[in-house]
Design an enzyme around this catalytic site. Structure first.
Site, mmCIF file in Angstrom:
data_model
loop_
_atom_site.group_PDB
_atom_site.id
_atom_site.type_symbol
_atom_site.label_atom_id
_atom_site.label_comp_id
_atom_site.label_asym_id
_atom_site.label_seq_id
_atom_site.Cartn_x
_atom_site.Cartn_y
_atom_site.Cartn_z
ATOM 1 N N SER A 227 0.872 -1.178 0.000
ATOM 2 C CA SER A 227 0.000 0.000 0.000
ATOM 3 C C SER A 227 0.909 1.228 0.000
ATOM 4 O O SER A 227 0.966 1.979 0.953
ATOM 5 C CB SER A 227 -0.921 -0.007 1.228
ATOM 6 N N HIS B 280 -2.978 -5.923 2.230
ATOM 7 C CA HIS B 280 -2.081 -6.963 2.765
ATOM 8 C C HIS B 280 -2.713 -8.346 2.822
ATOM 9 O O HIS B 280 -2.053 -9.322 3.151
ATOM 10 C CB HIS B 280 -1.588 -6.570 4.164
ATOM 11 N N GLU C 228 -4.727 -2.383 9.237
ATOM 12 C CA GLU C 228 -4.011 -2.948 10.389
ATOM 13 C C GLU C 228 -4.714 -2.603 11.700
ATOM 14 O O GLU C 228 -4.992 -1.429 11.964
ATOM 15 C CB GLU C 228 -2.572 -2.402 10.450
ATOM 16 N N GLU D 198 1.968 -9.345 6.698
ATOM 17 C CA GLU D 198 2.814 -8.986 7.844
ATOM 18 C C GLU D 198 2.606 -9.919 9.028
ATOM 19 O O GLU D 198 3.021 -9.620 10.149
ATOM 20 C CB GLU D 198 2.527 -7.535 8.261
ATOM 21 N N ASP E 131 -3.927 1.200 11.535
ATOM 22 C CA ASP E 131 -3.504 1.848 10.295
ATOM 23 C C ASP E 131 -4.665 1.667 9.327
ATOM 24 O O ASP E 131 -4.900 0.561 8.821
ATOM 25 C CB ASP E 131 -2.226 1.210 9.729
ATOM 26 N N GLU F 120 -3.148 5.686 12.202
ATOM 27 C CA GLU F 120 -2.291 6.030 11.050
ATOM 28 C C GLU F 120 -3.153 6.156 9.792
ATOM 29 O O GLU F 120 -4.086 5.370 9.591
ATOM 30 C CB GLU F 120 -1.267 4.897 10.901
ATOM 31 N N ASP G 76 1.509 8.410 7.185
ATOM 32 C CA ASP G 76 2.414 7.497 6.478
ATOM 33 C C ASP G 76 2.397 7.881 4.998
ATOM 34 O O ASP G 76 3.286 8.612 4.530
ATOM 35 C CB ASP G 76 1.950 6.052 6.719
ATOM 36 N N LYS H 222 9.789 5.414 7.090
ATOM 37 C CA LYS H 222 10.201 4.213 6.367
ATOM 38 C C LYS H 222 11.378 4.606 5.477
ATOM 39 O O LYS H 222 11.181 5.337 4.487
ATOM 40 C CB LYS H 222 9.055 3.710 5.496
ATOM 41 N N HIS I 221 8.542 -0.876 9.469
ATOM 42 C CA HIS I 221 8.808 -1.892 8.439
ATOM 43 C C HIS I 221 7.937 -1.635 7.211
ATOM 44 O O HIS I 221 7.132 -0.706 7.197
ATOM 45 C CB HIS I 221 8.507 -3.288 9.010
ATOM 46 N N LYS J 232 7.018 0.256 14.457
ATOM 47 C CA LYS J 232 5.944 -0.619 13.969
ATOM 48 C C LYS J 232 6.594 -1.682 13.109
ATOM 49 O O LYS J 232 7.092 -1.388 12.021
ATOM 50 C CB LYS J 232 4.934 0.216 13.155
#
Ligand SMILES: C=C(OP(=O)(O)O)C(=O)O
Ligand SMILES: [Mg+2]
Length: 399
Positions: A42, A146, A155, A196, A232, A273, A300, A325, A353, A376
């Site tokens: 994403s 994901h 998330e 993840e 998230d 997030e 993010d 990131k 990550h 995270k």
């Protein structure tokens, strides 16, 4: 002496089974470092550019390696990263690929640390780095980009804000993950895992909230310290034609702001997030105005670890936290700049990550080096536990 003697690049596998770039740096005095690029699913629209692996490796061999070998000291991370920028010449690493750039940047940092005989966090953070360790945010249920046929929100994160130390925090997140598995079992809900390692059941977001709230409560009772709940939303992935689409349900921007503000209230969320689209600084600012005093609103895809976008966000009050990131911006120096800007302006940096990962543990060191309050990096799964276990080792060694 940390003068770079050799930089080599190869393709290796990431956790999704895709090919990614690995770099190795050797110095004149025998120092060695290895770094591997992670990869997002994403991804933010404004991220530095990840090139196809063979293209990135060929371009870096042609343009970056000659600028580094025999010319730059790996102990001088700013010089390494400046050479990568000079080799690339574009604004977004579209020439040599942010995947090659970040792999070389991390490999050089490790080679610099190796020559000093110091751990990476010490090399990056220096003698007067802080003495804190990040709280790990671990996703225990997830969907979005994901995992197929799972939740719309990407998330659901356990946030062990009351943990006495990083080790207990890491173990608590794994316990929440395990407990979510038990609750799914009790409810006869089958579930695979997403990219993840989070559970990816085919349930609606409402049921996921219920399950994660119950799991964090159960584990909180068990461990005796507070485990909060975070999200998230990865809302840019839900945003289409001016509305947020949750399957058949749609929300306007104003409704999305109210919906998320309501979730913060109902679940006492400690972290949210990307609750809104990656280009909507105004709606981010609205939400931050409403709930920013009681939770972290983190950008993010909004900020993509880019100081220009972070500066704009700070100007308009878009958030109070920045996801960091390194591969979104291409080098460790750029990631450091983002962390510094965030910290100086009262925004909490969260080192992160990607959904596609390797065994590389640089982000654990980066978080400790910069005294970042959060990291995270998942809750379970080898490429995730590589970072979590490294944090446990660092905390023990640095005492
Ligand atoms: C880790 C994330 O996912 P990805 O790496 O797919 O962008 C994220 O969105 O925070
Ligand atoms: Mg995100």
């Amino acid at each position: 002496m940390t003068r770079i003697e050799e930089v080599s690049l190869r393709a290796i596998l990431d956790s999704r089974g895709n090919r990614t770039v690995e770099a190795e740096v050797r110095t004149a005095s025998g120092g060695f470092g290895r770094g591997a690029a992670p990869s997002g699913a994403s991804t933010g629209e404004h991220e530095a550019i990840e090139l196809p692996v063979d293209e990135a490796i060929a371009a870096a061999r042609e343009k970056a390696v000659p600028r580094l070998e025999g010319r730059v000291f790996s102990g001088d991370q700013r010089a390494v990263d400046a050479a990568l920028h000079a080799a690339d010449g574009s604004e977004d690493f579209s020439d040599i690929g942010a995947n090659s750039a970040v792999a070389i940047s991390m490999a050089a940092a490790k080679a610099g640390a190796d020559v000093l005989g110091a751990p990476l966090y010490q090399h990056l953070g220096g003698a007067f780095r802080g003495r804190n360790y990040p709280i790990p945010l671990g996703n225990v249920v997830g969907g979005g980009e994901h995992a197929a046929d799972a939740t719309h929100i990407q998330e659901f994160l356990a946030a062990p804000v009351g943990a006495p130390n990083v080790r207990e925090a890491v173990f608590a997140n794994a316990a929440v993950h395990r407990t979510v598995g038990d609750i799914l079992d009790e409810r006869d809900i089958p579930a695979a895992k997403g990219d993840e390692g989070a559970w990816a059941p085919s349930i609606d977001d409402e049921e996921a909230f219920e399950i994660v709230a119950e799991a964090t409560d159960r584990v909180t009772d068990d461990v005796g310290f507070e485990i909060g709940f975070g999200l998230d939303v990865a809302a840019a992935e839900l945003y289409e034609d001016g509305v947020y689409r949750y399957g058949d349900e749609e929300r306007t921007t104003a409704e999305q702001v109210s919906y998320v503000a309501g979730l913060v209230e109902e679940y006492d969320l400690v972290y949210v997030e990307d609750p809104l689209d990656e280009n909507d600084f105004t709606a981010f600012a609205d939400l931050t105005d409403r709930v920013g005093s009681r939770t972290l609103i983190c950008g993010d895809d909004l900020f993509v670890t880019n100081t220009e976008r972070i500066a704009h966000g700070i100007d308009v009050g878009a958030a109070n936290s920045v996801l960091v990131k390194p591969n979104q911006i291409g080098t460790l120096s750029d990631a450091f700049d983002a962390i510094e800007m965030a910290t100086e302006n009262g925004y909490d940096p969260v080192i992160s990550h990607r959904s596609g990962e390797t065994e590389d543990t640089t982000i654990a060191h980066l978080a400790v080096a910069t005294d970042a309050p959060y990291i995270k990096t998942g809750a379970v799964g080898g490429e995730r536990t590589a970072k979590l276990n490294e944090l446990i080792r660092i905390a023990e060694e640095a005492q």
